[in-house]
Design an enzyme around this catalytic site. Sequence first.
Site, PDB file in Angstrom:
ATOM      1  N   ASP A 179     128.889  72.435  67.860  1.00 49.45           N
ATOM      2  CA  ASP A 179     128.877  73.081  66.276  1.00 49.45           C
ATOM      3  C   ASP A 179     127.951  74.170  66.062  1.00 49.45           C
ATOM      4  OD1 ASP A 179     126.820  72.002  66.008  1.00 49.45           O
ATOM      5  OD2 ASP A 179     127.665  70.267  64.924  1.00 49.45           O
TER       6      ASP A 179
ATOM      7  N   GLU B  14     132.282  66.609  72.341  1.00 53.57           N
ATOM      8  CA  GLU B  14     131.849  66.419  70.485  1.00 53.57           C
ATOM      9  C   GLU B  14     133.104  67.289  69.763  1.00 53.57           C
ATOM     10  OE1 GLU B  14     128.136  67.861  68.112  1.00 53.57           O
ATOM     11  OE2 GLU B  14     127.879  65.269  69.355  1.00 53.57           O
TER      12      GLU B  14
ATOM     13  N   GLU C 101     127.822  75.459  60.959  1.00 53.30           N
ATOM     14  CA  GLU C 101     128.058  74.806  62.166  1.00 53.30           C
ATOM     15  C   GLU C 101     128.993  73.495  61.436  1.00 53.30           C
ATOM     16  OE1 GLU C 101     125.439  74.144  60.675  1.00 53.30           O
ATOM     17  OE2 GLU C 101     123.717  73.898  61.946  1.00 53.30           O
TER      18      GLU C 101
ATOM     19  N   HIS D 215     116.080  70.112  59.305  1.00 51.13           N
ATOM     20  CA  HIS D 215     116.481  71.900  59.237  1.00 51.13           C
ATOM     21  C   HIS D 215     117.415  72.390  59.002  1.00 51.13           C
ATOM     22  CE1 HIS D 215     119.188  70.901  62.559  1.00 51.13           C
ATOM     23  NE2 HIS D 215     118.985  70.015  62.844  1.00 51.13           N
TER      24      HIS D 215
ATOM     25  N   ARG E 130     120.357  74.447  57.660  1.00 52.36           N
ATOM     26  CA  ARG E 130     120.680  75.491  56.813  1.00 52.36           C
ATOM     27  C   ARG E 130     120.515  75.390  55.808  1.00 52.36           C
ATOM     28  NH1 ARG E 130     120.603  80.989  60.286  1.00 52.36           N
ATOM     29  NH2 ARG E 130     119.376  80.535  61.905  1.00 52.36           N
TER      30      ARG E 130
ATOM     31  N   HIS F 102     110.310  71.191  63.393  1.00 51.61           N
ATOM     32  CA  HIS F 102     110.971  72.141  64.080  1.00 51.61           C
ATOM     33  C   HIS F 102     110.352  73.884  64.068  1.00 51.61           C
ATOM     34  CE1 HIS F 102     114.646  74.505  64.470  1.00 51.61           C
ATOM     35  NE2 HIS F 102     115.967  72.927  64.734  1.00 51.61           N
TER      36      HIS F 102
HETATM   37  C1  UD1 Z   1     120.043  75.359  65.712  1.00 50.23           C
HETATM   38  C2  UD1 Z   1     121.572  74.902  65.151  1.00 50.23           C
HETATM   39  C3  UD1 Z   1     121.754  74.155  64.657  1.00 50.23           C
HETATM   40  C4  UD1 Z   1     121.005  72.917  65.407  1.00 50.23           C
HETATM   41  C5  UD1 Z   1     119.699  73.648  65.507  1.00 50.23           C
HETATM   42  C6  UD1 Z   1     119.018  72.313  66.280  1.00 50.23           C
HETATM   43  C7  UD1 Z   1     123.201  76.827  64.718  1.00 50.23           C
HETATM   44  C8  UD1 Z   1     123.955  78.315  63.643  1.00 50.23           C
HETATM   45  N1  UD1 Z   1     122.216  76.807  64.096  1.00 50.23           N
HETATM   46  O1  UD1 Z   1     119.548  75.878  64.167  1.00 50.23           O
HETATM   47  O2  UD1 Z   1     123.189  73.641  64.458  1.00 50.23           O
HETATM   48  O3  UD1 Z   1     120.932  72.001  64.394  1.00 50.23           O
HETATM   49  O4  UD1 Z   1     120.134  74.950  66.439  1.00 50.23           O
HETATM   50  O5  UD1 Z   1     117.361  71.901  66.125  1.00 50.23           O
HETATM   51  O6  UD1 Z   1     123.279  77.605  65.764  1.00 50.23           O
HETATM   52  N2  UD1 Z   1     112.958  78.462  66.894  1.00 50.23           N
HETATM   53  C9  UD1 Z   1     111.668  79.477  67.988  1.00 50.23           C
HETATM   54  N3  UD1 Z   1     112.001  78.330  69.155  1.00 50.23           N
HETATM   55  C10 UD1 Z   1     113.089  77.495  69.491  1.00 50.23           C
HETATM   56  C11 UD1 Z   1     113.580  77.334  68.209  1.00 50.23           C
HETATM   57  C12 UD1 Z   1     113.514  77.834  67.287  1.00 50.23           C
HETATM   58  O7  UD1 Z   1     110.720  79.720  67.432  1.00 50.23           O
HETATM   59  O8  UD1 Z   1     112.569  76.619  70.225  1.00 50.23           O
HETATM   60  C13 UD1 Z   1     112.661  79.725  65.984  1.00 50.23           C
HETATM   61  C14 UD1 Z   1     112.832  80.907  66.092  1.00 50.23           C
HETATM   62  O9  UD1 Z   1     112.103  81.300  65.339  1.00 50.23           O
HETATM   63  C15 UD1 Z   1     114.077  80.851  65.692  1.00 50.23           C
HETATM   64  C16 UD1 Z   1     114.856  79.888  64.756  1.00 50.23           C
HETATM   65  O10 UD1 Z   1     114.316  79.349  64.463  1.00 50.23           O
HETATM   66  O11 UD1 Z   1     114.922  82.346  65.174  1.00 50.23           O
HETATM   67  C17 UD1 Z   1     116.157  79.140  64.236  1.00 50.23           C
HETATM   68  O12 UD1 Z   1     116.861  79.147  65.146  1.00 50.23           O
HETATM   69  P1  UD1 Z   1     118.504  79.116  64.997  1.00 50.23           P
HETATM   70  O13 UD1 Z   1     118.682  77.787  66.604  1.00 50.23           O
HETATM   71  O14 UD1 Z   1     118.922  80.419  65.042  1.00 50.23           O
HETATM   72  O15 UD1 Z   1     118.549  77.795  64.594  1.00 50.23           O
HETATM   73  P2  UD1 Z   1     118.302  76.181  64.029  1.00 50.23           P
HETATM   74  O16 UD1 Z   1     117.820  76.401  62.871  1.00 50.23           O
HETATM   75  O17 UD1 Z   1     117.115  75.711  65.052  1.00 50.23           O
HETATM   76  N1  UDP Z   2     114.851  65.497  69.418  1.00 53.31           N
HETATM   77  C1  UDP Z   2     113.756  65.547  69.759  1.00 53.31           C
HETATM   78  N2  UDP Z   2     112.485  66.203  69.891  1.00 53.31           N
HETATM   79  C2  UDP Z   2     111.986  65.917  68.222  1.00 53.31           C
HETATM   80  C3  UDP Z   2     113.074  66.122  67.182  1.00 53.31           C
HETATM   81  C4  UDP Z   2     114.335  65.699  68.295  1.00 53.31           C
HETATM   82  O1  UDP Z   2     113.810  65.715  71.248  1.00 53.31           O
HETATM   83  O2  UDP Z   2     110.337  66.848  67.987  1.00 53.31           O
HETATM   84  C5  UDP Z   2     116.079  64.944  69.761  1.00 53.31           C
HETATM   85  C6  UDP Z   2     116.421  64.105  68.997  1.00 53.31           C
HETATM   86  O3  UDP Z   2     116.347  63.131  69.849  1.00 53.31           O
HETATM   87  C7  UDP Z   2     117.785  64.183  68.997  1.00 53.31           C
HETATM   88  C8  UDP Z   2     118.136  65.903  68.826  1.00 53.31           C
HETATM   89  O4  UDP Z   2     116.496  66.131  69.418  1.00 53.31           O
HETATM   90  O5  UDP Z   2     119.022  64.002  70.770  1.00 53.31           O
HETATM   91  C9  UDP Z   2     117.995  66.488  67.995  1.00 53.31           C
HETATM   92  O6  UDP Z   2     117.756  67.631  67.304  1.00 53.31           O
HETATM   93  P1  UDP Z   2     118.110  68.078  65.891  1.00 53.31           P
HETATM   94  O7  UDP Z   2     117.735  67.594  64.828  1.00 53.31           O
HETATM   95  O8  UDP Z   2     117.257  69.637  66.087  1.00 53.31           O
HETATM   96  O9  UDP Z   2     119.300  68.940  66.273  1.00 53.31           O
HETATM   97  P2  UDP Z   2     121.110  68.509  65.213  1.00 53.31           P
HETATM   98  O10 UDP Z   2     121.143  67.200  66.241  1.00 53.31           O
HETATM   99  O11 UDP Z   2     120.981  68.292  63.762  1.00 53.31           O
HETATM  100  O12 UDP Z   2     121.839  69.320  65.737  1.00 53.31           O
END
Ligand code: UD1
Ligand code: UDP
Length: 412
Positions: A123, A145, A159, A236, A238, A269
Amino acid sequence: MSSAEITGDRVNPADRATHRSAGEQASARTIFITFGTRPEAIKMAPVVLELRRRAVFNVVTCLTGQHREMLDQVVEAFALPVDYDLKVMREQQTLGHVTSAVLKSIDPLLEAERPNLVIVHGDTTTTFAAALAAFYRMIPVAHVEAGLRTDNVYSPYPEEMNRRLADRVADIFYAPTPAAREALLWEGVARGKILVTGNTVIDALVATAATPAPPWEPRVAAALGRSGPKVLVTVHRRESWGAPMERVALAIKRVSEALPETTFIFPIHLNPVVRKTFREALGQVTQVVFSEPLAYQAFVHLMKAVDVVITDSGGIQEEAPTLGKPVLVMRDTTERPEGIEAGTAKLVGTNDEVIARELLLLLTDKREFAKMAAAINPYGDGHAATRIADHLEHQFGLREKTPEEFSTAPFC
Ligand code: UD1
Ligand code: UDP
């Protein structure tokens, strides 16, 4: 953005040729698998690896790079082959940026690869944009999923809308649970297009939990060495930015004052909004130990080592019940009711008083803890990827025996 970034770097051109003969390569069906964030990579890893084991498929993997470091950790952990990397991530990116960059960057790859099928997961914005890109090219889409739902399009945001839109586009629906299948049926998806597989995260979890624990990083080792209960925290989403996250921090503060022997381990995160909020609010609380995001193997073993998990994560809601860890879900809604119905998870919202009360109850009342600490498996049996691969072989007319449940009409 340079044109190389827009069209995607071809990362691993030699790799695909090495694991099958030229004849197999020519007749194999091309499956284009795309993922962009940490959880998608974890949940797609078993599917990628299973499909690659079968010579009938030519598997092309495309990272959108919606995440970077957190995605790379998973690619490394599972030794995932990467054919393309779109590198779309920007600091504090907007949803519009991710959607448009993925859509624009994937299209030329779909044109070049001409896959028989695109597989998307879950999602995220990657999921929706990649599914839409495939639709524009009239390429069938399988959604792994599929069918998770809340009744509020803003929760989780974005999502809930991403997965609904992906399911409008999809042709094949891999529903993780019977409840997800019911949601799809209710929306009018034909029964024959849905296969209940279990969640692929359980495949990843079961395999990883069976490996020995890796050495802990020093901060985590020190935290686990303290006496008293251990609580694992991740936040984490939004829709929780701002006041809800501040209330989560306040709840943690309250519990650390009421039960000072508690240690909170918080792999934080990489989203800068999340980091700022929690570092400012909890940086001075000695019971809170922050770490960088942990590699999957370390995280799984950390879940096993702690007493309680408090989270707004989707994937962790699925993993913790399998490990028998009580989970407080700090969200107003969940699309994963199975853990709650089974009694391992509790939906506690983002009100600081409620979170603190429920957490204190779990940490002080042995009966309450025992009630929630039973290991259950409502999300899968660890064989979801095999079911998906068997089903796809059947869909492509490559599997002679048709198991009864594979009633989906062939689409290619
Ligand atoms: C995203 C997904 C969310 C998922 C989450 C898992 C969307 C809208 N959101 O949220 O569904 O649950 O990932 O973690 O698709 N960033 C880094 N390095 C990384 C990852 C993120 O620097 O490896 C920072 C960047 O500044 C980036 C920000 O995090 O712009 C947000 O990342 P984004 O993928 O937009 O949203 P998440 O909150 O991570
Ligand atoms: N996870 C990980 N390292 C971390 C935190 C989470 O490998 O420090 C794994 C966790 O076991 C799960 C997935 O990341 O499988 C969940 O990711 P996240 O919570 O970012 O996204 P969501 O599941 O909410 O989309």
